[in-house]
Scaffold this motif. Structure first.
Motif, short mmCIF file in Angstrom:
data_model
loop_
_atom_site.label_atom_id
_atom_site.label_comp_id
_atom_site.label_asym_id
_atom_site.label_seq_id
_atom_site.Cartn_x
_atom_site.Cartn_y
_atom_site.Cartn_z
N UNK A 56 0.97 -1.30 -0.05
CA UNK A 56 -0.06 0.28 0.04
C UNK A 56 0.73 1.44 -0.39
N UNK A 57 0.35 1.95 -0.64
CA UNK A 57 0.92 3.26 -0.97
C UNK A 57 0.33 4.55 -0.08
N UNK A 58 1.86 4.82 0.82
CA UNK A 58 1.62 5.54 2.78
C UNK A 58 3.07 7.21 2.41
N UNK A 59 3.15 6.88 1.60
CA UNK A 59 4.57 8.38 1.02
C UNK A 59 3.91 9.65 0.85
N UNK A 60 4.09 10.57 0.98
CA UNK A 60 4.04 11.31 0.33
C UNK A 60 4.37 12.61 -0.44
N UNK A 61 4.45 11.83 -1.54
CA UNK A 61 5.03 12.79 -2.88
C UNK A 61 4.14 13.98 -2.92
N UNK A 180 5.31 5.61 -2.47
CA UNK A 180 6.07 5.10 -1.68
C UNK A 180 5.26 4.34 -0.88
N UNK A 181 6.22 3.32 -1.02
CA UNK A 181 5.52 1.66 0.39
C UNK A 181 6.44 1.83 1.69
N UNK A 191 14.59 -3.87 9.93
CA UNK A 191 13.42 -2.89 10.42
C UNK A 191 12.59 -2.46 9.32
N UNK A 192 11.54 -1.98 10.13
CA UNK A 192 11.12 -1.14 8.71
C UNK A 192 11.40 -0.58 7.87
N UNK A 193 11.55 -0.53 6.82
CA UNK A 193 12.12 -0.04 5.35
C UNK A 193 10.90 0.33 4.15
N UNK A 194 11.26 2.00 3.23
CA UNK A 194 10.79 2.24 2.38
C UNK A 194 11.51 1.96 1.05
N UNK A 195 10.49 1.92 0.36
CA UNK A 195 10.26 2.47 -1.42
C UNK A 195 10.01 3.64 -1.88
N UNK A 222 15.28 10.09 -3.55
CA UNK A 222 13.76 10.84 -2.74
C UNK A 222 12.62 10.58 -4.41
N UNK A 223 11.35 10.66 -4.24
CA UNK A 223 11.00 10.44 -5.68
C UNK A 223 10.81 11.81 -6.87
N UNK A 224 11.31 13.00 -6.15
CA UNK A 224 11.87 13.52 -7.06
C UNK A 224 12.95 13.13 -8.56
N UNK A 225 13.86 12.42 -7.47
CA UNK A 225 15.27 12.46 -7.52
C UNK A 225 14.69 11.00 -9.01
N UNK A 226 14.16 9.99 -8.62
CA UNK A 226 13.51 9.12 -9.40
C UNK A 226 13.43 9.66 -10.59
N UNK A 227 11.80 10.68 -10.70
CA UNK A 227 11.23 11.23 -11.98
C UNK A 227 12.19 11.41 -12.43
#
Length: 391
Positions: A56-61, A180-181, A191-195, A222-227
């Protein structure tokens, strides 16, 4: 072990989501067959590819189209990752390295591997995966160039929008979906991870997927850098026709055309020992370049087994001799048999109109018989689909 089990072992129990996990797993099933990447890396990429779409997406792009940050001082070029064992980096690899220099100055490479996934005998997708590190954290970067039939990117469903999924449009009309997940801890082992994930569908239909799997909840990109990485001019250029820039992809594509022609011209043909005709072939990497192709295998038809060799060069090496025949596409050719009995070899030499030289050789069996007729062998040599990639 099923793909769902692999996924659950990697990220723990799958949280509630409106995404069809089984559909995503089915779509990604063919992506694990990396032709020149080790088993451990292939498994890591497979799990990473599944993880991206299934949680599930939980980030805040940001809702605005991300752009690469501009460094305030000139950046020192990032050293490329260690060379892959047994092979040089392709233009696809170096395009990613150059783009990373621009969008993420200071990012440090830990490793990098890349390869071709296949669907049947055909090349399907190109995928690269490697470890990266920045001051923010450490993670695994996965880049995938997929064909137009990968499927449509988006839309964000109402539930995904609540959880951070964002659709934007790129400067060239690209459809971009980011999310983001957060993956829960896996006991004491992880540990918890973020993708962070970015899916981009180009106007030509090709899909580019870039993920950064953080080692914890602080991914190094970051998401900005991936884009920005997906939109970088160097990446955009190779994304137009990614297989053109990879010799392995070119070899696999030509192989598929050779095998298809054999199946078409000689119904019932098999690899020596049984199975699809492609199972009996092997390639010499040193003989396959942007300008050259070579493959050899043992084929069986009607209880006759022969060794078949297909060789192609962008320019005539001058070994064909007099070409007295004219083929169906205006090519010049010659078919001749040398030797006799079990030592006989039948060769078809072809000089095509574009200057490409091709030879198809076939050896006789112990009784002096050939698995293909001369007409079948010539049809293989004349097939225009068996061609080198354009330069």
């Amino acid at each position: 072990m099923s793909y769902r089990t692999v996924f659950q072992d990697a990220v723990g129990k799958i949280p509630p989501t409106s995404i069809d996990v089984d559909q995503i797993i089915g779509r990604q099933r063919r992506l694990v067959r990396l032709r020149r990447v080790g088993v451990v890396v292939a498994a890591a990429v497979a799990v990473g590819a599944i993880t991206v779409g299934a949680v599930a997406a939980t980030g805040r792009p940001d809702a605005q189209l991300p752009v690469a940050p501009t460094p305030s001082v000139p950046a020192v070029p990032t050293p490329p990752p260690p060379q892959q064992r047994g092979k040089a980096f392709t233009r696809l690899d170096t395009a990613i390295f150059e783009a990373i220099d621009r969008v993420a100055p200071g990012l440090r490479w830990i490793s990098w591997n890349s390869g071709i996934t296949t669907r049947g005998y055909e090349p399907d997708s190109w995928m690269g995966q490697g470890g990266v590190r920045s001051d923010a954290g450490t993670g695994e970067l996965v880049v995938q160039f997929s064909p137009p039939d990968w499927g449509e990117v988006g839309p964000c469903t109402a539930d995904l929008v609540k959880n951070g999924c964002v659709m934007t449009t790129g400067p060239g009309g690209e459809k971009i979906m980011t999310l983001s997940a957060r993956n829960p801890a896996n006991g004491k082992q992880r540990p918890p991870t973020l993708t962070h994930s970015m899916f981009m569908q180009r106007p030509d239909g090709r899909v580019l997927i870039i993920d950064i799997h953080g080692a914890d909840e602080k991914p190094p990109l970051t998401i900005a850098q991936l884009t920005a990485l997906a939109l970088d001019p160097a990446v955009a250029t190779v994304a137009e026709d990614p297989f053109r820039y990879d010799n392995d992809a070119s070899r696999i594509r030509i192989n598929s055309k050779v095998f298809a022609a054999l199946d078409r011209e000689a119904p019932g043909i098999q690899a020596y020992g049984g199975g699809g005709v492609g199972n009996g072939f092997f390639d010499d990497p040193g003989k396959n370049t942007q300008d050259d192709y070579w493959t050899q295998g043992r084929i069986t038809l009607a209880k006759v087994t022969s060794r078949l060799t297909v060789e192609m060069h962008r320019r005539d090496p001058g070994t064909a001799g007099d070409l007295t025949g004219t083929g169906p596409h205006g090519e010049r050719y010659r078919t001749a048999v040398t030797g006799s009995g079990a030592s006989a070899i039948r060769m078809v030499h072809v000089l095509r109109m574009d200057g490409t030289w091709l030879a198809v050789g076939l050896s006789a069996d112990k009784n002096g018989a050939f698995a293909l007729t001369a007409a079948q062998q010539e049809a293989l040599a004349f097939d225009p689909a068996i061609a080198l990639s354009p330069k």
